[in-house]
Design a protein around this motif. Structure first.
Motif, PDB file in Angstrom:
ATOM      1  N   ALA A  38     -11.649   8.749  42.426  1.00 19.20           N
ATOM      2  CA  ALA A  38     -12.282   8.084  41.279  1.00 19.20           C
ATOM      3  C   ALA A  38     -11.680   8.568  39.966  1.00 19.20           C
ATOM      4  O   ALA A  38     -11.401   7.766  39.063  1.00 19.20           O
ATOM      5  CB  ALA A  38     -13.789   8.322  41.296  1.00 19.20           C
ATOM      6  N   LYS A  39     -11.463   9.860  39.841  1.00 13.99           N
ATOM      7  CA  LYS A  39     -10.870  10.393  38.612  1.00 13.99           C
ATOM      8  C   LYS A  39      -9.447   9.884  38.437  1.00 13.99           C
ATOM      9  O   LYS A  39      -9.042   9.513  37.327  1.00 13.99           O
ATOM     10  CB  LYS A  39     -10.903  11.922  38.644  1.00 13.99           C
ATOM     11  CG  LYS A  39     -12.315  12.470  38.508  1.00 13.99           C
ATOM     12  CD  LYS A  39     -12.358  13.969  38.692  1.00 13.99           C
ATOM     13  CE  LYS A  39     -13.802  14.455  38.626  1.00 13.99           C
ATOM     14  NZ  LYS A  39     -13.920  15.865  38.969  1.00 13.99           N
ATOM     15  N   SER A  42      -9.491   6.052  37.624  1.00 10.03           N
ATOM     16  CA  SER A  42      -9.957   5.821  36.262  1.00 10.03           C
ATOM     17  C   SER A  42      -8.850   6.109  35.248  1.00 10.03           C
ATOM     18  O   SER A  42      -8.595   5.294  34.350  1.00 10.03           O
ATOM     19  CB  SER A  42     -11.181   6.695  35.987  1.00 10.03           C
ATOM     20  OG  SER A  42     -11.653   6.477  34.680  1.00 10.03           O
ATOM     21  N   ASP A  46      -6.730   3.491  32.766  1.00 13.04           N
ATOM     22  CA  ASP A  46      -6.547   3.630  31.316  1.00 13.04           C
ATOM     23  C   ASP A  46      -5.072   3.508  30.934  1.00 13.04           C
ATOM     24  O   ASP A  46      -4.727   2.842  29.959  1.00 13.04           O
ATOM     25  CB  ASP A  46      -7.079   4.984  30.840  1.00 13.04           C
ATOM     26  CG  ASP A  46      -8.587   5.117  30.953  1.00 13.04           C
ATOM     27  OD1 ASP A  46      -9.277   4.089  31.121  1.00 13.04           O
ATOM     28  OD2 ASP A  46      -9.078   6.264  30.868  1.00 13.04           O
ATOM     29  N   HIS A  75      -2.384   2.642  41.820  1.00 12.01           N
ATOM     30  CA  HIS A  75      -3.782   2.447  41.414  1.00 12.01           C
ATOM     31  C   HIS A  75      -4.539   1.628  42.450  1.00 12.01           C
ATOM     32  O   HIS A  75      -5.620   2.001  42.899  1.00 12.01           O
ATOM     33  CB  HIS A  75      -3.811   1.744  40.050  1.00 12.01           C
ATOM     34  CG  HIS A  75      -5.158   1.298  39.613  1.00 12.01           C
ATOM     35  ND1 HIS A  75      -5.713   0.100  40.018  1.00 12.01           N
ATOM     36  CD2 HIS A  75      -6.074   1.887  38.809  1.00 12.01           C
ATOM     37  CE1 HIS A  75      -6.904  -0.026  39.473  1.00 12.01           C
ATOM     38  NE2 HIS A  75      -7.145   1.044  38.741  1.00 12.01           N
ATOM     39  N   ARG A  79      -7.649   2.701  44.830  1.00  8.99           N
ATOM     40  CA  ARG A  79      -8.883   1.934  44.685  1.00  8.99           C
ATOM     41  C   ARG A  79      -9.319   1.371  46.035  1.00  8.99           C
ATOM     42  O   ARG A  79     -10.488   1.450  46.408  1.00  8.99           O
ATOM     43  CB  ARG A  79      -8.661   0.791  43.686  1.00  8.99           C
ATOM     44  CG  ARG A  79      -9.917  -0.039  43.454  1.00  8.99           C
ATOM     45  CD  ARG A  79      -9.647  -1.493  43.191  1.00  8.99           C
ATOM     46  NE  ARG A  79      -8.753  -2.064  44.195  1.00  8.99           N
ATOM     47  CZ  ARG A  79      -7.911  -3.035  43.940  1.00  8.99           C
ATOM     48  NH1 ARG A  79      -7.796  -3.549  42.736  1.00  8.99           N
ATOM     49  NH2 ARG A  79      -7.143  -3.515  44.903  1.00  8.99           N
ATOM     50  N   GLU A  96     -18.142   2.763  36.559  1.00 12.55           N
ATOM     51  CA  GLU A  96     -17.001   2.308  35.767  1.00 12.55           C
ATOM     52  C   GLU A  96     -15.891   1.727  36.638  1.00 12.55           C
ATOM     53  O   GLU A  96     -15.026   1.015  36.163  1.00 12.55           O
ATOM     54  CB  GLU A  96     -16.448   3.434  34.881  1.00 12.55           C
ATOM     55  CG  GLU A  96     -15.818   4.578  35.634  1.00 12.55           C
ATOM     56  CD  GLU A  96     -16.789   5.662  36.092  1.00 12.55           C
ATOM     57  OE1 GLU A  96     -16.308   6.702  36.549  1.00 12.55           O
ATOM     58  OE2 GLU A  96     -18.013   5.470  36.023  1.00 12.55           O
ATOM     59  N   LEU A  97     -15.928   2.001  37.944  1.00 10.99           N
ATOM     60  CA  LEU A  97     -14.917   1.464  38.851  1.00 10.99           C
ATOM     61  C   LEU A  97     -15.441   0.291  39.673  1.00 10.99           C
ATOM     62  O   LEU A  97     -14.669  -0.416  40.305  1.00 10.99           O
ATOM     63  CB  LEU A  97     -14.395   2.562  39.776  1.00 10.99           C
ATOM     64  CG  LEU A  97     -13.725   3.740  39.072  1.00 10.99           C
ATOM     65  CD1 LEU A  97     -13.287   4.786  40.084  1.00 10.99           C
ATOM     66  CD2 LEU A  97     -12.561   3.290  38.235  1.00 10.99           C
TER      67      LEU A  97
END
Length: 107
Positions: A38-39, A42, A46, A75, A79, A96-97
């Motif tokens: 997740a980190k 995210s 960005d 990514h 994911r 947020e994901l």
């Protein structure tokens, strides 16, 4: 986001990804893997947003454009792994994901 910030964030994202893969391969702490993915996802998201803006403004050279496509694949693969862990073990996707599950990939 300046290039040095992108590089710093990319290094951080890749460190989190390395941790996630390590936890995932061990098969002992999928929750820690999920958190690390997740980190990473995210931060990669960005970075991709910034690079997409540069692409839209015509400021990406061929090399940077290829990097953007490669980052998008990384990514998306992390994911997708998060989605598998979520469905398999009942982990909730970070809010947020969550939107990434219903929006198109970066490309």
């Amino acid at each position: 986001m300046a290039n040095h910030t992108i590089a710093k964030d990319l290094n951080t994202a890749l460190r989190w990804a390395t941790e996630a893969v390590r936890f995932d391969k061990r098969g002992q702490d999928y929750g820690a893997a999920m958190d690390a993915y997740a980190k990473s996802v995210s931060l990669l998201g960005d970075i991709l947003e910034v690079l997409e803006c540069e692409r839209s403004a015509g400021r990406l050279n061929k090399t940077r454009d290829n990097e953007l496509n490669k980052l998008a694949r990384i990514h998306d693969s992390y994911r997708d792994r998060m989605l598998v862990l979520s469905l398999t073990f009942g982990f909730e996707m970070p809010p947020e994901l969550e939107k990434l599950m219903t929006t198109p990939t970066w490309r």
